[in-house]
Structures are given as C-alpha cells and as structure tokens.
Design a protein around this motif. Structure first.
Motif, PDB file in Angstrom:
ATOM      1  N   GLU A  68      37.528  41.287  45.951  1.00  0.00           N
ATOM      2  CA  GLU A  68      36.394  41.739  45.139  1.00  0.00           C
ATOM      3  C   GLU A  68      36.360  43.253  44.981  1.00  0.00           C
ATOM      4  O   GLU A  68      35.713  43.777  44.065  1.00  0.00           O
ATOM      5  CB  GLU A  68      35.072  41.242  45.735  1.00  0.00           C
ATOM      6  N   MET A  69      37.032  43.974  45.855  1.00  0.00           N
ATOM      7  CA  MET A  69      37.052  45.439  45.752  1.00  0.00           C
ATOM      8  C   MET A  69      37.833  45.911  44.536  1.00  0.00           C
ATOM      9  O   MET A  69      37.696  47.045  44.102  1.00  0.00           O
ATOM     10  CB  MET A  69      37.660  46.057  47.019  1.00  0.00           C
ATOM     11  N   PHE A  70      38.677  45.054  43.973  1.00  0.00           N
ATOM     12  CA  PHE A  70      39.505  45.451  42.840  1.00  0.00           C
ATOM     13  C   PHE A  70      38.864  44.981  41.546  1.00  0.00           C
ATOM     14  O   PHE A  70      39.353  44.076  40.869  1.00  0.00           O
ATOM     15  CB  PHE A  70      40.915  44.876  42.986  1.00  0.00           C
ATOM     16  N   ALA A  71      37.740  45.582  41.198  1.00  0.00           N
ATOM     17  CA  ALA A  71      37.049  45.214  39.972  1.00  0.00           C
ATOM     18  C   ALA A  71      37.825  45.741  38.772  1.00  0.00           C
ATOM     19  O   ALA A  71      38.599  46.683  38.873  1.00  0.00           O
ATOM     20  CB  ALA A  71      35.636  45.798  39.978  1.00  0.00           C
ATOM     21  N   VAL A 111      52.242  45.833  30.741  1.00  0.00           N
ATOM     22  CA  VAL A 111      53.082  47.011  30.588  1.00  0.00           C
ATOM     23  C   VAL A 111      53.080  47.738  31.933  1.00  0.00           C
ATOM     24  O   VAL A 111      52.018  48.070  32.464  1.00  0.00           O
ATOM     25  CB  VAL A 111      52.540  47.956  29.482  1.00  0.00           C
ATOM     26  N   ARG A 112      54.274  47.941  32.497  1.00  0.00           N
ATOM     27  CA  ARG A 112      54.396  48.615  33.787  1.00  0.00           C
ATOM     28  C   ARG A 112      53.438  47.986  34.800  1.00  0.00           C
ATOM     29  O   ARG A 112      52.588  48.644  35.393  1.00  0.00           O
ATOM     30  CB  ARG A 112      54.125  50.110  33.640  1.00  0.00           C
ATOM     31  N   ALA A 164      41.963  52.102  45.832  1.00  0.00           N
ATOM     32  CA  ALA A 164      41.147  51.446  46.862  1.00  0.00           C
ATOM     33  C   ALA A 164      41.346  52.098  48.223  1.00  0.00           C
ATOM     34  O   ALA A 164      40.409  52.200  49.020  1.00  0.00           O
ATOM     35  CB  ALA A 164      41.499  49.959  46.935  1.00  0.00           C
ATOM     36  N   ILE A 165      42.558  52.570  48.500  1.00  0.00           N
ATOM     37  CA  ILE A 165      42.826  53.253  49.767  1.00  0.00           C
ATOM     38  C   ILE A 165      42.196  54.641  49.768  1.00  0.00           C
ATOM     39  O   ILE A 165      41.543  55.050  50.736  1.00  0.00           O
ATOM     40  CB  ILE A 165      44.351  53.347  50.008  1.00  0.00           C
ATOM     41  N   LEU A 166      42.363  55.368  48.665  1.00  0.00           N
ATOM     42  CA  LEU A 166      41.888  56.748  48.613  1.00  0.00           C
ATOM     43  C   LEU A 166      40.368  56.844  48.626  1.00  0.00           C
ATOM     44  O   LEU A 166      39.804  57.787  49.186  1.00  0.00           O
ATOM     45  CB  LEU A 166      42.450  57.449  47.371  1.00  0.00           C
ATOM     46  N   SER A 219      48.582  51.616  41.313  1.00  0.00           N
ATOM     47  CA  SER A 219      47.423  52.459  41.022  1.00  0.00           C
ATOM     48  C   SER A 219      46.138  51.858  41.584  1.00  0.00           C
ATOM     49  O   SER A 219      45.324  52.547  42.212  1.00  0.00           O
ATOM     50  CB  SER A 219      47.289  52.664  39.507  1.00  0.00           C
ATOM     51  N   ALA A 220      45.959  50.552  41.394  1.00  0.00           N
ATOM     52  CA  ALA A 220      44.741  49.903  41.881  1.00  0.00           C
ATOM     53  C   ALA A 220      44.661  49.923  43.399  1.00  0.00           C
ATOM     54  O   ALA A 220      43.608  50.207  43.981  1.00  0.00           O
ATOM     55  CB  ALA A 220      44.693  48.459  41.361  1.00  0.00           C
TER      56      ALA A 220
END
Length: 268
Positions: A18-21, A28-29, A41-43, A36-37
């Motif tokens: 759920e953190m990856f809204a 593409v790529r 979330a880590i940063l 990136s996602a």
C-alpha cells in the motif's frame, strides 16, 4: 463523518504494497520505474532500514509488471548497496549504506592504469585538506583517542610496508569519519582501494630509511595535533604540507602529470 474518520474505518490493505500508491507503470523502462518507486519509498522513510520488502509477486501486481522486472530492479538496488538480497530470505533495506559499491566504481574508473591512478591522487589532494579541516571542527574526544591509536599502529609498522599501508589508509579514513559528514566518509572510503594501489607503487620505489619513515609519521602526527587543537587552518596547512612532501615521488610515479602547473596538483 469526516474524511479522516472514514479512512480510519476503511479496511487496511494487507499485502504490504500500500505504500506504493500511484498508477500502473507504463511499459517503458519498467525496471527503472520500479527502481524509482522503491528508491522513493526508502528515501522518504516508508521503507525503513532493516525492513523487509513485500514479496516479488505482490510488488509485481502493485506495479503491473512481471516478477522478472521486480527481481531485476531489486538486483540493481542490491548492487548499489541499498538492498540486501539473500537466497531463500526476504529482501531487506540495508541497515546502513557502505562504500563498497562506490569502491567498485572507482576501481573501474581508474582502470588500474597509471593515468587513472594519477587522477585519483589529484582527486584525493582536492578533497583531503578540506576533510582534515572539517575534522578539526567536529572531532570528538573519543574520535581523537582513536586517531592516536592509529598513529601508534603506524609507529609500530615503520619498515613493514603492508602493515604501514593499512594503518595509513585507516588514518585517512578516520579523518573522514571525524569530519562528521556521512557523504565525505563514504567518498573517502570508496577511494580506498585505488589509493591503496598508489601507496603500493609509492612504497615500492626504493628502500626507505628510518629517517624517511619518521618524517612521514611526523607529518601525520602534526595533522592529528592540529585537529586536537581545534585549529582548522593549521590542520589544512598540515595536510597540504603532507601532500607537498611527496611531490617528487609522485612526479616519478606519474611523469605525465608532472608537466601540469603546481596549482593543479597541490590545491590551495
């Protein structure tokens, strides 16, 4: 009823993604999109150090990609030292970043060539006087005590080249730690394998007498003394003098760089 209250009553998602809204990733790529996602979330703290990532299948469903794409994204982040991937174990965010991926990069960048090593020496000379200056501003009593212990190791290693190189590298690594700047520490430690190769070349030129070993140790001691005195200007001067003392030897090792103006090889 308020929106906040409605959200509180809604059943939570339970698959761990759920953190990856956001929308399904465009085709593409795809690997870059997953990287990136996960990185975001880590940063921003949604994924914390030491925390396990959701299973590959759940991440693949969340992002609308194959498990192979997710696996490749994790592999690349692991190569950067961001994730810890273990066979048969959950993939986790590393507890603390280390400099090993950066060290691998610098080894490839220098390429093991004399030109690459010469550029590494120049880079070090641009960085380390300022690192030493920061160390004089931020060193703690415990950090200074550790620096003195490293100096003692260097004194014991005079004439023993492998032991001396290890202690010398530890001295400069510790200055970066004393700087209080995590990125500086990672950068200096990342350069360590390349600088170690330069030191091996330097010490293999010809036998060094006791006076030469002592003079080199004295220059390190002066850096430590000025840090202990909390004198950034004197510390920077001491580090510049330490590098300047090796000018002749460096010119012998890397004659192609000797034609450069002095200010290129000895930063002001």
């Amino acid at each position: 009823m308020s929106d906040t209250a409605l959200r509180a009553l809604a059943p939570p998602e339970t698959d761990g993604t759920e953190m990856f809204a956001g929308p399904i990733l465009a085709p593409v790529r795809l690997t870059d999109g997953v990287i990136s996602a996960l990185s975001e979330a880590i940063l921003d703290g949604r994924l914390k150090p030491g925390e396990a990532l959701p299973a590959e299948a759940r991440l693949a469903a969340r992002f609308g990609v194959s498990k192979q794409v997710v696996r490749e994204a994790m592999r690349q982040l692991a190569a950067l030292g961001v994730l810890q991937v273990g066979q048969g174990r959950a993939t986790r965010v590393v507890e603390a970043l280390d400099a090993q991926p950066l060290a691998r990069f610098w080894r490839f960048a220098a390429g093991g060539t004399r030109a690459g090593l010469a550029e590494a020496v120049e880079l070090r000379r641009m960085i380390e006087p300022q690192v030493a200056r920061l160390a004089a501003q931020h060193a703690t009593p415990e950090g200074l005590a550790q620096l003195r212990r490293i100096l003692d190791r260097m004194a014991d290693a005079m004439g023993d080249i492998p032991r001396w190189i290890t202690a010398d590298l530890d001295f400069h690594d510790h200055l970066a730690a004393l700087s209080g700047n995590r990125l500086v520490r990672l950068q200096v430690h990342g350069l360590r394998p390349v600088i170690e190769e330069v030191m091996r070349l330097f010490n293999a030129r010809e036998p060094r007498g006791p006076a030469d070993w002592q003079a080199t140790w004295d220059r390190h001691r002066l850096v430590a003394d000025t840090i202990a005195a909390q004198d950034p200007e004197a510390t920077e001067r001491a580090m510049l003098a330490h590098f300047a003392a090796a000018e002749t030897a460096i010119a012998e090792l890397f004659p192609s760089r000797a034609a450069d103006p002095p200010e290129r090889t000895t930063p002001g």
